[in-house]
Scaffold this motif. Sequence first.
Motif, short mmCIF file in Angstrom:
data_model
loop_
_atom_site.label_atom_id
_atom_site.label_comp_id
_atom_site.label_asym_id
_atom_site.label_seq_id
_atom_site.Cartn_x
_atom_site.Cartn_y
_atom_site.Cartn_z
N PHE A 27 0.87 -1.17 0.00
CA PHE A 27 0.00 0.00 0.00
C PHE A 27 0.91 1.23 0.00
CE2 PHE A 27 -2.32 3.48 1.77
CZ PHE A 27 -3.66 3.27 1.46
N LYS A 28 0.83 2.04 -1.06
CA LYS A 28 1.66 3.23 -1.17
C LYS A 28 0.78 4.45 -1.41
CE LYS A 28 5.54 0.64 -3.15
NZ LYS A 28 6.51 0.55 -4.27
N TYR A 77 4.69 10.68 2.55
CA TYR A 77 4.23 9.46 1.89
C TYR A 77 4.18 8.30 2.87
CZ TYR A 77 9.04 7.62 1.69
OH TYR A 77 10.28 7.13 2.01
N ILE A 78 3.41 7.26 2.50
CA ILE A 78 3.33 6.00 3.22
C ILE A 78 3.69 4.89 2.24
CG2 ILE A 78 1.80 4.36 4.38
CD1 ILE A 78 0.11 6.74 5.29
N ASP A 79 4.57 4.00 2.65
CA ASP A 79 4.97 2.84 1.85
C ASP A 79 4.98 1.66 2.81
OD1 ASP A 79 6.01 0.92 0.24
OD2 ASP A 79 7.75 2.07 -0.43
N THR A 80 3.91 0.84 2.76
CA THR A 80 3.75 -0.15 3.82
C THR A 80 3.00 -1.38 3.30
OG1 THR A 80 2.96 -0.43 6.09
CG2 THR A 80 1.58 0.89 4.62
N ASP A 81 2.62 -2.25 4.23
CA ASP A 81 1.85 -3.44 3.87
C ASP A 81 0.48 -3.38 4.54
OD1 ASP A 81 2.29 -4.04 6.54
OD2 ASP A 81 3.85 -5.52 6.11
N PHE A 82 -0.33 -4.41 4.34
CA PHE A 82 -1.70 -4.38 4.85
C PHE A 82 -1.77 -4.56 6.35
CE2 PHE A 82 -2.47 -5.20 0.35
CZ PHE A 82 -3.45 -4.27 0.10
N LEU A 107 -8.60 -6.15 6.04
CA LEU A 107 -8.24 -5.48 4.80
C LEU A 107 -7.07 -6.17 4.11
CD1 LEU A 107 -8.49 -1.66 5.57
CD2 LEU A 107 -10.00 -3.01 4.13
N ASP A 108 -7.28 -6.57 2.87
CA ASP A 108 -6.21 -7.00 1.98
C ASP A 108 -6.60 -6.52 0.59
OD1 ASP A 108 -8.16 -8.76 1.08
OD2 ASP A 108 -7.23 -10.52 1.98
N TYR A 109 -5.81 -6.89 -0.41
CA TYR A 109 -6.10 -6.38 -1.75
C TYR A 109 -7.50 -6.79 -2.22
CZ TYR A 109 -5.78 -5.27 -6.67
OH TYR A 109 -6.03 -4.76 -7.91
N SER A 110 -7.84 -8.06 -2.04
CA SER A 110 -9.13 -8.55 -2.53
C SER A 110 -10.30 -7.87 -1.83
CB SER A 110 -9.22 -10.07 -2.33
OG SER A 110 -8.28 -10.73 -3.15
N SER A 111 -10.19 -7.65 -0.51
CA SER A 111 -11.30 -7.03 0.22
C SER A 111 -11.53 -5.60 -0.23
CB SER A 111 -11.05 -7.09 1.73
OG SER A 111 -9.95 -6.30 2.10
N ILE A 112 -10.45 -4.86 -0.53
CA ILE A 112 -10.59 -3.49 -1.02
C ILE A 112 -11.22 -3.48 -2.41
CG2 ILE A 112 -9.32 -1.43 -1.75
CD1 ILE A 112 -7.30 -2.08 0.49
#
Length: 264
Positions: free
Chosen positions: A102-103, A112-117, A129-134
Amino acid sequence: MKYIIYFALLTILFSCNTQKVSTEQTNKINFESVNEKRVFDNINSSLEFKNLKIKANANIKVGETSYPSVSLVLYLDKYKEIWGNASLILPLARVSITPEAFKLYEKIGKSYIDTDFKYINSLLNVDFLDYSSIENLLTGKIFLTITPKDYKFSIEKNQFILQSIKDIRVGEGKNIRNYKVKISLDSNYNLKEVKMEDKKYNSLIEVSYGEYLLFENLKFPKNIKIILKDQKEASITLEYNKFESVKMETPFDIPKGYTQRKIN
């Protein structure tokens, strides 16, 4: 400021259209023909598209304070990337979401934010929250894992209702919440509301969907309202303007000179 930052993130995450669309009628449920398995199959299905460009407006309210309407543009490259841009006359922020990361960067504070779920879930006091849920939430599909054994099925006021049999634990550590979950679908199996409530902590997550529209034989909600309530209440109301079947050609690069931000 903390809640404004949260909703700057959420605003970019959620939106959709009204070009080349028709309104789907909601029918009364024939109780004798209801198939409970079909309800669960529909709620767990995803929309099969390849590329979408989406335009929308978002109205944000935190407590008693309302903020100016924000314009959104999203590109969805199915299963691969969600690219988003938010503007208020001038560009405000840009985001790139992939299954791995997630950036986001915002122009006013040049941060800026550069991170994971895991970080994003911790930030918002959730754990789903993960990619599919979003991607599902953006397209009017359920963003939680739903299994028939965990939910009681009923019909109320011409809607299908799923209620959690036991509380659903969300978050970790001191931020753990035990939510009662209620999910509503209309007679066409369209998702209408997801309500997660923890009365002990007066905590609420509520996502409601308005009228559904057809775009290239796929159904999308015309608007979405998201309410988060914990220490205070905040909401986003999304109004959809336009869909296009367009592949994303815009890159995502964090500008030089921006500072990485940690939100506590």
